[in-house]
Design a protein around this motif. Structure first.
Motif, PDB file in Angstrom:
ATOM      1  N   PRO A 199       0.819  -1.216   0.000  1.00  0.00           N
ATOM      2  CA  PRO A 199       0.000   0.000   0.000  1.00  0.00           C
ATOM      3  C   PRO A 199       0.854   1.267   0.000  1.00  0.00           C
ATOM      4  O   PRO A 199       1.759   1.425   0.833  1.00  0.00           O
ATOM      5  CB  PRO A 199      -0.806  -0.107   1.303  1.00  0.00           C
ATOM      6  CG  PRO A 199      -0.756  -1.547   1.659  1.00  0.00           C
ATOM      7  CD  PRO A 199       0.554  -2.054   1.158  1.00  0.00           C
ATOM      8  N   TYR A 227     -11.483  -3.917   5.090  1.00  0.00           N
ATOM      9  CA  TYR A 227     -10.089  -3.512   5.261  1.00  0.00           C
ATOM     10  C   TYR A 227      -9.914  -2.036   4.904  1.00  0.00           C
ATOM     11  O   TYR A 227      -9.275  -1.269   5.646  1.00  0.00           O
ATOM     12  CB  TYR A 227      -9.198  -4.402   4.383  1.00  0.00           C
ATOM     13  CG  TYR A 227      -7.876  -3.800   3.995  1.00  0.00           C
ATOM     14  CD1 TYR A 227      -6.809  -3.780   4.891  1.00  0.00           C
ATOM     15  CD2 TYR A 227      -7.688  -3.261   2.715  1.00  0.00           C
ATOM     16  CE1 TYR A 227      -5.585  -3.223   4.526  1.00  0.00           C
ATOM     17  CE2 TYR A 227      -6.470  -2.720   2.343  1.00  0.00           C
ATOM     18  CZ  TYR A 227      -5.425  -2.688   3.251  1.00  0.00           C
ATOM     19  OH  TYR A 227      -4.215  -2.144   2.886  1.00  0.00           O
ATOM     20  N   GLU A 228     -10.497  -1.600   3.783  1.00  0.00           N
ATOM     21  CA  GLU A 228     -10.331  -0.215   3.324  1.00  0.00           C
ATOM     22  C   GLU A 228     -10.890   0.794   4.325  1.00  0.00           C
ATOM     23  O   GLU A 228     -10.381   1.926   4.410  1.00  0.00           O
ATOM     24  CB  GLU A 228     -11.021  -0.023   1.976  1.00  0.00           C
ATOM     25  CG  GLU A 228     -10.235  -0.580   0.800  1.00  0.00           C
ATOM     26  CD  GLU A 228     -10.889  -0.229  -0.527  1.00  0.00           C
ATOM     27  OE1 GLU A 228     -10.283   0.517  -1.306  1.00  0.00           O
ATOM     28  OE2 GLU A 228     -12.019  -0.696  -0.772  1.00  0.00           O
ATOM     29  N   PRO A 279      -6.556   3.367  -0.596  1.00  0.00           N
ATOM     30  CA  PRO A 279      -7.565   2.497  -1.204  1.00  0.00           C
ATOM     31  C   PRO A 279      -6.927   1.344  -1.977  1.00  0.00           C
ATOM     32  O   PRO A 279      -5.772   1.409  -2.392  1.00  0.00           O
ATOM     33  CB  PRO A 279      -8.318   3.445  -2.149  1.00  0.00           C
ATOM     34  CG  PRO A 279      -7.321   4.511  -2.485  1.00  0.00           C
ATOM     35  CD  PRO A 279      -6.488   4.694  -1.249  1.00  0.00           C
ATOM     36  N   VAL A 280      -7.694   0.299  -2.161  1.00  0.00           N
ATOM     37  CA  VAL A 280      -7.249  -0.826  -2.972  1.00  0.00           C
ATOM     38  C   VAL A 280      -7.480  -0.472  -4.439  1.00  0.00           C
ATOM     39  O   VAL A 280      -8.617  -0.285  -4.868  1.00  0.00           O
ATOM     40  CB  VAL A 280      -8.024  -2.109  -2.607  1.00  0.00           C
ATOM     41  CG1 VAL A 280      -7.628  -3.252  -3.543  1.00  0.00           C
ATOM     42  CG2 VAL A 280      -7.771  -2.489  -1.160  1.00  0.00           C
TER      43      VAL A 280
END
Length: 359
Positions: A219, A275-276, A282-283
């Motif tokens: 990330p 999770y976000e 962000p993914v």
């Protein structure tokens, strides 16, 4: 081919059982796939956390710790486990904190360890520095190496198609060959009840549950190497650094039939969204995804030992996501039972793991 112990299943359960039982007699291990550890064992989160699991599982974890630390140079590397929560989940957070034996830390301390945590949503955190990564592939291969060094055989591409029992013992057809054995060890993971049915043994009610995983780029370009494993309260998701990437799981446990599992896109998306919510990055891309089947008994504990109605049919089953961290002690318990030796586990733990409890 004749042997003392014929083991069906080449995951961590079967490989560790093969190593221990090879001290007692001739072992043959049959694996239906082309390699050991193909299914659940090859798709593990690969963590050792002593306090993770039911009391009987924790007893196995603690009895396995020395092996994990020292056998063959040790299988552990530092990781740590961090539980994170928002203020609306405090009650669940307190329960998880106590159950997992974590020390509460401030949100600022949590952010210092994992800089992508969102200070607006992560208001509570707990940490256990002693949680560690497990070298799972090496463990499977090392157990198999022990079995071979003691004269045992490991045979892949050997799917079991028929099992027969008579006064002389077991005859098993697999991969076009017939094997004869005094004792049959059922370590077939999600397929253990199918093997039991072939053998004419009552099933234990195994419950294969899918667990999905996504691999993300690091990330924000961060070096994730020293980050702890992250877990949402109630084990609603988790994320773990792996080879410079981040593995994220929705911690799903959907009941499915035994099969070569694959991730459900919608379930994975929901987990990534959870999770976000807790991070600031962000993914944007999923590099790959997969799933494995974690197999549970009706009460969630492992099933280890002779079947009460067919004593030469041995259960080594229901590892339920705890297979690697319990394998050293679980396989030792199995060998102690079959060898007539005393066990280091207490009587309550042994009873909680015995097949007799399910009959």
């Amino acid at each position: 081919m004749k042997c003392d112990f014929l083991i069906i299943g080449g995951g961590i359960a079967g490989a560790s059982a093969a190593a221990r039982l090879s001290e007692l007699g001739h072992v043959v291990l049959l694996e239906m796939e082309e390699a050991l550890g193909y299914h659940a064992s090859g798709r593990s989160a690969a963590m050792f956390e002593e306090n993770y699991g039911s009391p009987a599982v924790v007893a196995l974890n603690k009895a396995s710790a020395e092996y994990h630390h020292s056998a063959n140079g040790g299988y552990l590397t530092p990781r740590g486990l961090m539980l994170i929560s928002g203020p609306d989940q405090e009650a669940q957070f307190r329960d998880d904190l106590k159950e997992l034996g974590l020390a509460e830390i401030s949100s600022a301390e949590a952010q210092a360890l994992v800089p992508i945590l969102n200070p607006k949503t992560v208001t509570l955190a707990g940490l256990h520095q002693a949680a560690q990564d497990l070298d799972t592939d090496r463990m499977v291969q090392d157990f198999a190496k022990v079995a071979r060094s003691n004269g045992g055989q490991v045979i892949t591409r050997a799917k079991v198609t028929a099992i027969h029992h008579d006064a002389k013992g077991w005859q098993v057809e697999a991969g076009g060959e017939t094997y004869a054995a005094k004792q049959l060890v059922n370590a077939a993971g999600a397929w253990v009840d199918e093997i039991a049915a072939l053998a004419g043994v009552a099933p234990i009610g195994i419950q294969p549950k899918r667990r999905s995983m996504a691999r993300l780029p690091a990330p924000g370009g961060h070096d994730v190497t020293k980050w702890p494993m992250l877990m949402g309260v109630g084990e609603s998701w988790y994320a773990k650094p792996d080879a410079g990437k981040l593995l994220v799981s929705p911690a799903d446990a959907d009941l499915v039939a035994p099969h070569d599992a694959y991730a459900d896109d919608m379930v994975l998306a929901e987990g990534l969204a959870r999770y976000e919510e807790m991070v600031t990055t962000p993914v944007t891309r999923v590099e790959s995804n997969w799933a494995g089947l974690r197999s549970f008994s009706p009460d969630g504990a492992l099933v280890l030992g002779p079947d009460p109605d067919q004593p030469d049919f041995i259960w080594c089953a229901a590892q339920g996501g705890y297979g690697f961290q319990t394998a050293p002690a679980a396989s030792r318990l199995l060998a102690d039972i079959l060898g007539g030796h005393s066990s280091e586990l207490d009587a309550d733990s042994r009873a909680a793991l015995s097949p007799e409890r399910l009959r």
